[in-house]
Design an enzyme around this catalytic site. Structure first.
Site, PDB file in Angstrom:
ATOM      1  N   LYS A 182       0.872  -1.167   0.000  1.00  0.00           N
ATOM      2  CA  LYS A 182       0.000   0.000   0.000  1.00  0.00           C
ATOM      3  C   LYS A 182       0.916   1.225   0.000  1.00  0.00           C
ATOM      4  O   LYS A 182       1.383   1.679   1.031  1.00  0.00           O
ATOM      5  CB  LYS A 182      -0.910   0.008   1.232  1.00  0.00           C
ATOM      6  CG  LYS A 182      -2.257   0.723   1.025  1.00  0.00           C
ATOM      7  CD  LYS A 182      -2.183   2.154   0.564  1.00  0.00           C
ATOM      8  CE  LYS A 182      -1.787   3.065   1.712  1.00  0.00           C
ATOM      9  NZ  LYS A 182      -1.806   4.521   1.250  1.00  0.00           N
ATOM     10  N   GLU A 185      -0.648   7.351  -1.072  1.00  0.00           N
ATOM     11  CA  GLU A 185      -1.574   7.637  -2.170  1.00  0.00           C
ATOM     12  C   GLU A 185      -1.101   8.787  -3.055  1.00  0.00           C
ATOM     13  O   GLU A 185      -1.574   8.950  -4.186  1.00  0.00           O
ATOM     14  CB  GLU A 185      -2.973   7.946  -1.640  1.00  0.00           C
ATOM     15  CG  GLU A 185      -3.062   9.069  -0.639  1.00  0.00           C
ATOM     16  CD  GLU A 185      -2.952   8.585   0.802  1.00  0.00           C
ATOM     17  OE1 GLU A 185      -3.546   9.245   1.683  1.00  0.00           O
ATOM     18  OE2 GLU A 185      -2.270   7.579   1.054  1.00  0.00           O
ATOM     19  N   GLY A 235       7.059   5.611   8.044  1.00  0.00           N
ATOM     20  CA  GLY A 235       6.228   6.805   8.062  1.00  0.00           C
ATOM     21  C   GLY A 235       6.354   7.520   9.383  1.00  0.00           C
ATOM     22  O   GLY A 235       7.332   7.345  10.125  1.00  0.00           O
ATOM     23  N   GLY A 240       2.648   5.226  12.954  1.00  0.00           N
ATOM     24  CA  GLY A 240       3.257   3.977  13.414  1.00  0.00           C
ATOM     25  C   GLY A 240       2.574   3.425  14.649  1.00  0.00           C
ATOM     26  O   GLY A 240       2.393   2.201  14.782  1.00  0.00           O
ATOM     27  N   GLU A 257       9.739   1.864  10.878  1.00  0.00           N
ATOM     28  CA  GLU A 257      10.791   2.870  10.734  1.00  0.00           C
ATOM     29  C   GLU A 257      10.078   4.207  10.713  1.00  0.00           C
ATOM     30  O   GLU A 257       9.374   4.530   9.762  1.00  0.00           O
ATOM     31  CB  GLU A 257      11.590   2.611   9.453  1.00  0.00           C
ATOM     32  CG  GLU A 257      12.926   3.356   9.418  1.00  0.00           C
ATOM     33  CD  GLU A 257      12.779   4.734   8.816  1.00  0.00           C
ATOM     34  OE1 GLU A 257      12.722   5.705   9.613  1.00  0.00           O
ATOM     35  OE2 GLU A 257      12.732   4.860   7.595  1.00  0.00           O
ATOM     36  N   CYS A 291      13.656  11.076   7.022  1.00  0.00           N
ATOM     37  CA  CYS A 291      13.563  10.797   8.455  1.00  0.00           C
ATOM     38  C   CYS A 291      14.915  10.924   9.161  1.00  0.00           C
ATOM     39  O   CYS A 291      14.960  11.205  10.358  1.00  0.00           O
ATOM     40  CB  CYS A 291      12.978   9.402   8.683  1.00  0.00           C
ATOM     41  SG  CYS A 291      13.779   8.121   7.702  1.00  0.00           S
ATOM     42  N   GLU A 392       9.216  16.759  14.702  1.00  0.00           N
ATOM     43  CA  GLU A 392       9.709  16.514  13.349  1.00  0.00           C
ATOM     44  C   GLU A 392       8.971  17.430  12.378  1.00  0.00           C
ATOM     45  O   GLU A 392       7.776  17.268  12.129  1.00  0.00           O
ATOM     46  CB  GLU A 392       9.519  15.058  12.955  1.00  0.00           C
ATOM     47  CG  GLU A 392      10.192  14.701  11.649  1.00  0.00           C
ATOM     48  CD  GLU A 392      10.084  13.232  11.309  1.00  0.00           C
ATOM     49  OE1 GLU A 392      11.074  12.667  10.804  1.00  0.00           O
ATOM     50  OE2 GLU A 392       9.004  12.647  11.537  1.00  0.00           O
TER      51      GLU A 392
END
Length: 505
Positions: A182, A185, A235, A240, A257, A291, A392
């Site tokens: 997946k 999108e 992500g 997560g 991750e 990241c 972040e």
């Protein structure tokens, strides 16, 4: 170079193209134009893809092949993908705004090299390991087998759509699993193309399936699906956590991750010219949307003003512009929502007392009026308790934090919810190595940044994730360990159950 037209790209499920009435528009972040559409997949499409993957796995068309046979097909896929590299590069950067240099070297170049590495692992992995002969409680020999899990789900982010997907697909396929992907999108195009390349070059239908659709629908269903035995996710930390919650319903394995807030520690003996360029590279490559970006520059207080001056002067030379131009250094951010979020972070930081030394807004000029642009931004006067230093941002924003000694630098670096990557800048390797030992981070680079090596494990401490990707043990996370024991004792009286039931002499 291939040009992406506004075309429709269908999902790939069970070796078939699958469409939906609803469409998702794929936007070029550099100008806001629609470059393609994809199906708006939902939970039913995930169910179909999982069923196809399960059927393929149980049929043995892939899982029953020898590791060498799987490796040969994976290498054939890499060869064909390299021939189609121009197409993959254009599909990647049209959707995520990477510059041509980044898309060529990092996004596609790394992806194919790493997939080839996983093919090699299939041939060298220790699929069976004999344990020492045991004489207690009875004479026996055990053999540990590593076997595929079955159906693996891979949920990948927008920033490196092909690379970070193949970090999951590669070891999963090498181990003999079937996979349902997946992708984000906003950026599914390169993975859809790769799946078709794979099927044309020996991967049986149903072994690799790609479902496009929103994460809150298609991703959530994949994470909770009872027939999926493993989820690999890259992500944000917040998503997560939700993946963990959904996966816990069937106690499936997860590799996560997640986010980072990387420190770049400049020691007082650093080569400042190298450190300035290295810190800027660590933060601003791909507009800070990585990241492992080094978004916190920790600088000795006595060097602070000089280092900030050098950072600003050097950062002024960063070229923003046409992402298809090899002279362009930095492109846009992924979408308008993220652009607004980044600019809001900067405004909040100013309210908190930070000083904008460079940037802080959309760049000027007609070419930047469309698309989702944020200037390279440097903030001084930041302390580690400010939100700009703790959250972040995922954009081209570098904060500079002053420290007084090595102990304080380590304390600031570790004072974070994250622990994904860090860099240390010094001319004394021994000193830098001693500090690296004290940093709570999955990767520490000395006099470098963004050095992702497929031969070593990658992952994070704390809320930066669970588990590791890459490295010689990458297949561990996509296999189950089974111990098979053979009793070598003779006679009922020598066996533990014989003793228990009164057969001992």
């Amino acid at each position: 170079m291939t040009t992406v037209e506004t075309t429709h790209h269908q999902m790939r499920i069970g070796g078939r193209d699958v469409d939906t009435a609803g469409k998702i528009s794929i936007i070029d972040p550099s100008d806001g134009s629609v470059v393609a559409t994809v199906p708006d997949g939902d939970a039913s499409h995930v169910d179909d893809a999982v069923a196809a993957a399960k059927a393929a796995y149980e049929s043995g068309v892939w899982s029953a092949k020898t590791p060498h046979e799987r490796a040969a097909i994976m290498r054939a896929i890499v060869g064909a993908a390299r021939e189609a590299a121009d197409e993959l590069i254009e599909l990647e950067q049209a959707a995520n705004g990477a510059t041509i240099r980044q898309a060529t070297g990092f996004h596609i170049g790394y992806a194919l090299a790493h997939f080839e590495y996983f093919a090699g692992l299939a041939e060298t992995y220790e699929w069976e390991r004999a344990a020492p002969v045991s004489d207690f409680p009875a004479l026996s020999q055990s053999v540990v087998h590593r076997e595929p899990i079955g159906v693996v789900g891979a949920i990948s982010p927008f920033n490196f759509p092909l690379l970070l997907t193949l970090w999951k697909v590669g070891p999963a396929l090498a181990a003999g699993n079937s996979v349902v992907v997946k992708p984000d999108e906003r950026t599914p195009l390169s993975m859809l193309a790769f799946a078709r390349i794979a099927e044309r070059n020996g991967l049986p239908p149903g072994v690799l399936n790609v479902v496009t659709g929103p994460g809150r629908v298609a991703g959530a269903r994949l994470a909770e699906h009872p027939h999926v035995g493993k989820i690999g996710f890259t992500g944000s930390t917040s998503v997560g956590r939700e993946i963990m919650r959904l996966a816990s319903g069937t106690v499936k394995q997860v590799t996560l991750e997640l986010g980072g807030k990387g420190p770049s520690i400049v020691l007082d003996d650093a080569d400042l010219d190298m450190a300035v360029d290295g810190v800027l590279f660590g933060c601003f490559v791909y507009s800070g949307q990585i990241c492992v970006s080094g978004t916190r520059a920790l600088v000795p207080r006595r060097l602070h003003d000089e280092f900030v001056r050098r950072l600003v002067e050097r950062a002024k030379t960063i070229v923003l512009g046409n992402t298809r131009d090899f002279d362009t250094d930095m492109g846009p951010v992924i979408d308008g929502k993220q652009q607004a979020r980044i600019l809001d972070h900067i405004r909040r930081a100013e309210v908190d007392g930070a000083t904008v030394e460079l940037g802080g807004s959309r760049p000027g000029g007609e070419q930047f009026e469309r698309g989702f642009w944020v200037s390279p931004t440097i903030l001084s006067g930041v302390t580690n308790d400010m939100p700009i230093a703790r959250e972040e941002v995922f954009g081209p924003v570098l904060v500079v934090i002053a420290y007084d000694d090595d102990d304080e630098a380590v304390a600031i670096a570790n004072d974070s919810d994250y622990g994904l990557a860090a860099s240390i800048w010094s001319t004394d390797n021994g000193r830098a190595l001693a500090i690296a030992d004290r940093i709570q981070s999955g990767s520490v680079w000395i006099n470098d940044a963004h050095q992702i090596n497929c031969q070593v494990p990658f992952g994070g401490y704390k809320q930066s994730g669970i588990g590791r990707e890459l490295g010689p043990d990458a297949l561990d996370g996509y296999t189950e360990a089974k111990t098979v024991q053979v009793d070598l004792s003779t006679g009922l009286k020598a066996k533990p159950f014989g003793i228990l039931l009164g057969h001992a002499e």
